[in-house]
Design a protein around this motif. Structure first.
Motif, PDB file in Angstrom:
ATOM      1  N   PRO A   1       0.829  -1.213   0.000  1.00 36.29           N
ATOM      2  CA  PRO A   1       0.000   0.000   0.000  1.00 36.29           C
ATOM      3  C   PRO A   1       0.869   1.272   0.000  1.00 36.29           C
ATOM      4  O   PRO A   1       1.889   1.325   0.697  1.00 36.29           O
ATOM      5  CB  PRO A   1      -0.796  -0.109   1.303  1.00 36.29           C
ATOM      6  N   GLN A   2       0.453   2.243  -0.807  1.00 34.63           N
ATOM      7  CA  GLN A   2       1.163   3.521  -0.917  1.00 34.63           C
ATOM      8  C   GLN A   2       0.195   4.624  -0.493  1.00 34.63           C
ATOM      9  O   GLN A   2      -0.759   4.936  -1.220  1.00 34.63           O
ATOM     10  CB  GLN A   2       1.637   3.744  -2.367  1.00 34.63           C
ATOM     11  N   VAL A   3       0.435   5.216   0.658  1.00 35.47           N
ATOM     12  CA  VAL A   3      -0.461   6.254   1.176  1.00 35.47           C
ATOM     13  C   VAL A   3       0.088   7.627   0.789  1.00 35.47           C
ATOM     14  O   VAL A   3       1.128   8.060   1.290  1.00 35.47           O
ATOM     15  CB  VAL A   3      -0.636   6.134   2.701  1.00 35.47           C
ATOM     16  N   VAL A   4      -0.607   8.288  -0.135  1.00 33.69           N
ATOM     17  CA  VAL A   4      -0.185   9.599  -0.632  1.00 33.69           C
ATOM     18  C   VAL A   4      -0.765  10.672   0.295  1.00 33.69           C
ATOM     19  O   VAL A   4      -1.973  10.873   0.356  1.00 33.69           O
ATOM     20  CB  VAL A   4      -0.625   9.808  -2.095  1.00 33.69           C
ATOM     21  N   MET A   5       0.136  11.339   1.034  1.00 30.75           N
ATOM     22  CA  MET A   5      -0.263  12.278   2.081  1.00 30.75           C
ATOM     23  C   MET A   5      -0.218  13.740   1.642  1.00 30.75           C
ATOM     24  O   MET A   5      -0.658  14.618   2.383  1.00 30.75           O
ATOM     25  CB  MET A   5       0.654  12.103   3.295  1.00 30.75           C
ATOM     26  N   ALA A   6       0.374  14.013   0.461  1.00 27.73           N
ATOM     27  CA  ALA A   6       0.535  15.407   0.028  1.00 27.73           C
ATOM     28  C   ALA A   6       0.117  15.619  -1.424  1.00 27.73           C
ATOM     29  O   ALA A   6      -0.723  16.468  -1.719  1.00 27.73           O
ATOM     30  CB  ALA A   6       1.981  15.854   0.228  1.00 27.73           C
ATOM     31  N   ALA A   7       0.729  14.875  -2.337  1.00 27.40           N
ATOM     32  CA  ALA A   7       0.571  15.133  -3.768  1.00 27.40           C
ATOM     33  C   ALA A   7      -0.907  15.111  -4.164  1.00 27.40           C
ATOM     34  O   ALA A   7      -1.688  14.325  -3.637  1.00 27.40           O
ATOM     35  CB  ALA A   7       1.356  14.116  -4.576  1.00 27.40           C
ATOM     36  N   ALA A   8      -1.299  15.991  -5.119  1.00 30.09           N
ATOM     37  CA  ALA A   8      -2.720  16.272  -5.299  1.00 30.09           C
ATOM     38  C   ALA A   8      -3.183  16.371  -6.752  1.00 30.09           C
ATOM     39  O   ALA A   8      -4.233  16.941  -7.033  1.00 30.09           O
ATOM     40  CB  ALA A   8      -3.079  17.548  -4.538  1.00 30.09           C
TER      41      ALA A   8
ATOM     42  N   GLY B   1      -0.835  14.233   6.500  1.00 31.63           N
ATOM     43  CA  GLY B   1       0.056  13.272   7.159  1.00 31.63           C
ATOM     44  C   GLY B   1      -0.588  12.633   8.379  1.00 31.63           C
ATOM     45  O   GLY B   1      -0.501  11.419   8.588  1.00 31.63           O
ATOM     46  N   TYR B   2      -1.248  13.445   9.155  1.00 32.42           N
ATOM     47  CA  TYR B   2      -1.917  12.977  10.380  1.00 32.42           C
ATOM     48  C   TYR B   2      -3.021  11.969  10.029  1.00 32.42           C
ATOM     49  O   TYR B   2      -3.109  10.886  10.612  1.00 32.42           O
ATOM     50  CB  TYR B   2      -2.496  14.199  11.081  1.00 32.42           C
ATOM     51  N   ASP B   3      -3.838  12.326   9.056  1.00 33.77           N
ATOM     52  CA  ASP B   3      -4.936  11.442   8.652  1.00 33.77           C
ATOM     53  C   ASP B   3      -4.422  10.197   7.931  1.00 33.77           C
ATOM     54  O   ASP B   3      -5.016   9.118   8.039  1.00 33.77           O
ATOM     55  CB  ASP B   3      -5.922  12.196   7.754  1.00 33.77           C
ATOM     56  N   GLY B   4      -3.328  10.339   7.194  1.00 32.81           N
ATOM     57  CA  GLY B   4      -2.720   9.177   6.536  1.00 32.81           C
ATOM     58  C   GLY B   4      -2.255   8.158   7.572  1.00 32.81           C
ATOM     59  O   GLY B   4      -2.421   6.944   7.389  1.00 32.81           O
ATOM     60  N   MET B   5      -1.706   8.633   8.669  1.00 27.20           N
ATOM     61  CA  MET B   5      -1.297   7.733   9.754  1.00 27.20           C
ATOM     62  C   MET B   5      -2.522   7.062  10.358  1.00 27.20           C
ATOM     63  O   MET B   5      -2.493   5.880  10.709  1.00 27.20           O
ATOM     64  CB  MET B   5      -0.529   8.505  10.827  1.00 27.20           C
ATOM     65  N   ARG B   6      -3.591   7.790  10.482  1.00 26.16           N
ATOM     66  CA  ARG B   6      -4.844   7.227  11.002  1.00 26.16           C
ATOM     67  C   ARG B   6      -5.326   6.079  10.112  1.00 26.16           C
ATOM     68  O   ARG B   6      -5.710   5.007  10.601  1.00 26.16           O
ATOM     69  CB  ARG B   6      -5.898   8.339  11.067  1.00 26.16           C
ATOM     70  N   VAL B   7      -5.274   6.312   8.814  1.00 26.01           N
ATOM     71  CA  VAL B   7      -5.715   5.296   7.854  1.00 26.01           C
ATOM     72  C   VAL B   7      -4.865   4.025   8.003  1.00 26.01           C
ATOM     73  O   VAL B   7      -5.383   2.897   7.994  1.00 26.01           O
ATOM     74  CB  VAL B   7      -5.653   5.856   6.412  1.00 26.01           C
ATOM     75  N   ILE B   8      -3.555   4.203   8.190  1.00 30.28           N
ATOM     76  CA  ILE B   8      -2.641   3.060   8.345  1.00 30.28           C
ATOM     77  C   ILE B   8      -2.900   2.342   9.683  1.00 30.28           C
ATOM     78  O   ILE B   8      -3.016   1.110   9.728  1.00 30.28           O
ATOM     79  CB  ILE B   8      -1.171   3.528   8.254  1.00 30.28           C
ATOM     80  N   TYR B   9      -2.996   3.108  10.760  1.00 35.15           N
ATOM     81  CA  TYR B   9      -3.221   2.510  12.086  1.00 35.15           C
ATOM     82  C   TYR B   9      -4.520   1.702  12.116  1.00 35.15           C
ATOM     83  O   TYR B   9      -4.569   0.596  12.651  1.00 35.15           O
ATOM     84  CB  TYR B   9      -3.283   3.607  13.164  1.00 35.15           C
ATOM     85  N   GLU B  10      -5.586   2.264  11.564  1.00 41.06           N
ATOM     86  CA  GLU B  10      -6.886   1.574  11.592  1.00 41.06           C
ATOM     87  C   GLU B  10      -6.853   0.308  10.742  1.00 41.06           C
ATOM     88  O   GLU B  10      -7.485  -0.695  11.096  1.00 41.06           O
ATOM     89  CB  GLU B  10      -8.009   2.510  11.129  1.00 41.06           C
ATOM     90  N   ALA B  11      -6.112   0.359   9.619  1.00 45.40           N
ATOM     91  CA  ALA B  11      -5.999  -0.839   8.774  1.00 45.40           C
ATOM     92  C   ALA B  11      -5.236  -1.929   9.523  1.00 45.40           C
ATOM     93  O   ALA B  11      -5.585  -3.115   9.449  1.00 45.40           O
ATOM     94  CB  ALA B  11      -5.299  -0.486   7.459  1.00 45.40           C
ATOM     95  N   LEU B  12      -4.222  -1.537  10.266  1.00 49.03           N
ATOM     96  CA  LEU B  12      -3.446  -2.494  11.065  1.00 49.03           C
ATOM     97  C   LEU B  12      -4.326  -3.124  12.149  1.00 49.03           C
ATOM     98  O   LEU B  12      -4.273  -4.335  12.386  1.00 49.03           O
ATOM     99  CB  LEU B  12      -2.232  -1.777  11.670  1.00 49.03           C
TER     100      LEU B  12
END
Ligand code: DHB
Length: 368
Positions: free
Chosen positions: A98-105, A286-297
């Motif tokens: 999985p590649q979590v894009v936290m900035a690029a738009a 970045g904060y929400d991207g970490m949330r997405v990763i933590y919840e998936a874990l």
């Protein structure tokens, strides 16, 4: 083994170079998320490995390869600019990481790999909102000025098309280079064209330079308003732009002044940990991207590979410091509220103060 008990996140960011502020904001936000939520999740020890790609896509690609093959990371994340996100995409696909894009738009990024999930935003998403607002608020003609690469081209197209659909006239479309832009000759052209407003997109970190040139050239005094996406009145730089920025209207998905209880807590905690910084839209990605990763874990109970993690990232709904968000299960892109904001002074500081909102905006840029 110790390796089995670890969950590794490879965070690739521009910590040096033109997009340094993006790297600093996202790293600070990711570390804040971990400090608040602990580094043990579903029995795994979460390890954040931060790598500096300097904003150069060849470096991004090499770092992604090393993180996946040597460090055996479970997720790659970050990606400060569009070319960096695109450079890593084929590696995410090949390795099913999985590649979590936290900035690029740029809109099309999520179509570059089925393993991409985005926690930032898209330029079409925020630009169409300005294309609706401006013609209803006295702006009948514009010149557009964008940085000449993916997100700028998206902003130009989606703003202009919507603005014209609403009866507005686009007098000229100007594009400035990504590397070392000089705005002066472009602003001279804008002055000569005499539009009601100049619509601007530049990436995070370049906003202060545009604002300075715009004011130094007396554009506002010549009757030309600035309207923009919130990348220009970036919370990372806004307070140093001076009172000339007062009144500038922008559309975006995040303001440090967003008046929710959750955002007040986020901003306070961020500033406590990073006293000289104000969190911007990159930090919230970045904060929400970490949330997405933590919840998936958590959902996969620490037992899932890339496919399972990806499945658990899709469809997440949660309250972010920016407002309510959804990771659309079909597109893997973020659906969110987009705000109209005006630069105002609050307690002696400049902020983007929200005055209107469009709820639940999907990326209008998807081909299907
Ligand atoms: C991108 C980078 C930015 O700094 C920004 O504000 C918007 C988009 C990008 O490269 O995708």
């Amino acid at each position: 083994s110790a390796q089995d008990n670890k969950f590794k996140i490879g965070l690739i960011l521009p910590m040096t170079g033109q997009s340094t502020s993006t790297g600093r904001q996202i790293e600070a936000a990711a570390r804040l998320y971990m400090a608040q939520n602990g580094d043990t999740v579903a029995g795994k020890k979460v390890e954040l490995i931060v790598k500096d790609d300097t904003g150069l896509p060849d470096v991004t690609k090499r770092l992604a390869q090393e993180l996946i093959v040597n460090d055996k990371v479970n997720v790659i994340a970050g990606f400060g600019i569009t070319p960096a996100a695109l450079a890593a995409a084929p590696l995410a696909t090949q390795s099913k990481t999985p590649q979590v894009v936290m900035a690029a738009a740029t809109s099309s990024i999520t179509e570059a790999s089925p393993y991409i999930v985005r926690s930032s935003f898209t330029l079409p998403q925020v630009s169409v909102v300005m294309g609706d607002w401006a013609p209803k608020n006295g702006v009948k003609s514009v010149v557009t000025l964008v940085t000449d690469y993916g997100p700028g081209n998206d902003a130009e197209k989606f703003f202009s098309d919507r603005f014209q659909l609403n009866g507005g006239k686009v007098l000229e479309k100007l594009r400035v280079p990504l590397r070392n832009p000089d705005f002066a000759p472009f602003l001279q052209k804008v002055r000569d064209a005499k539009p009601d407003a100049l619509f601007v997109f530049v990436p995070s970190g370049a906003g202060a330079a545009v604002m300075k040139q715009f004011l130094e050239r007396g554009m506002d005094k010549a009757g030309i308003k600035m309207i923009a996406t919130g990348d220009v009145t970036d919370d990372d730089q806004l307070n140093d732009m001076g009172d000339g920025a007062l009144g500038v209207v922008t559309s975006h998905h995040y303001s440090a002044a967003h008046p929710s209880a959750l955002n007040k807590k986020f901003v306070e905690a961020f500033q406590k940990a990073n006293p000289k910084m104000r969190p911007n839209f990159m930090a919230v990605g970045g904060y929400d991207g970490m949330r997405v990763i933590y919840e998936a874990l958590k959902t996969t109970k620490g037992q899932g590979g890339g496919e399972a993690l990806l499945a658990a990232m899709k469809g997440q709904v949660f309250e972010s410091p920016r407002g309510q968000v959804l990771i659309d299960a079909q597109t893997r892109d973020i659906v969110q509220d987009v705000y109209l904001r005006k630069v105002e002074k609050k307690d002696g500081q400049l902020y983007n103060v929200e005055f209107d909102v469009l709820k639940g905006v999907k990326d209008p840029g998807k081909a299907k």
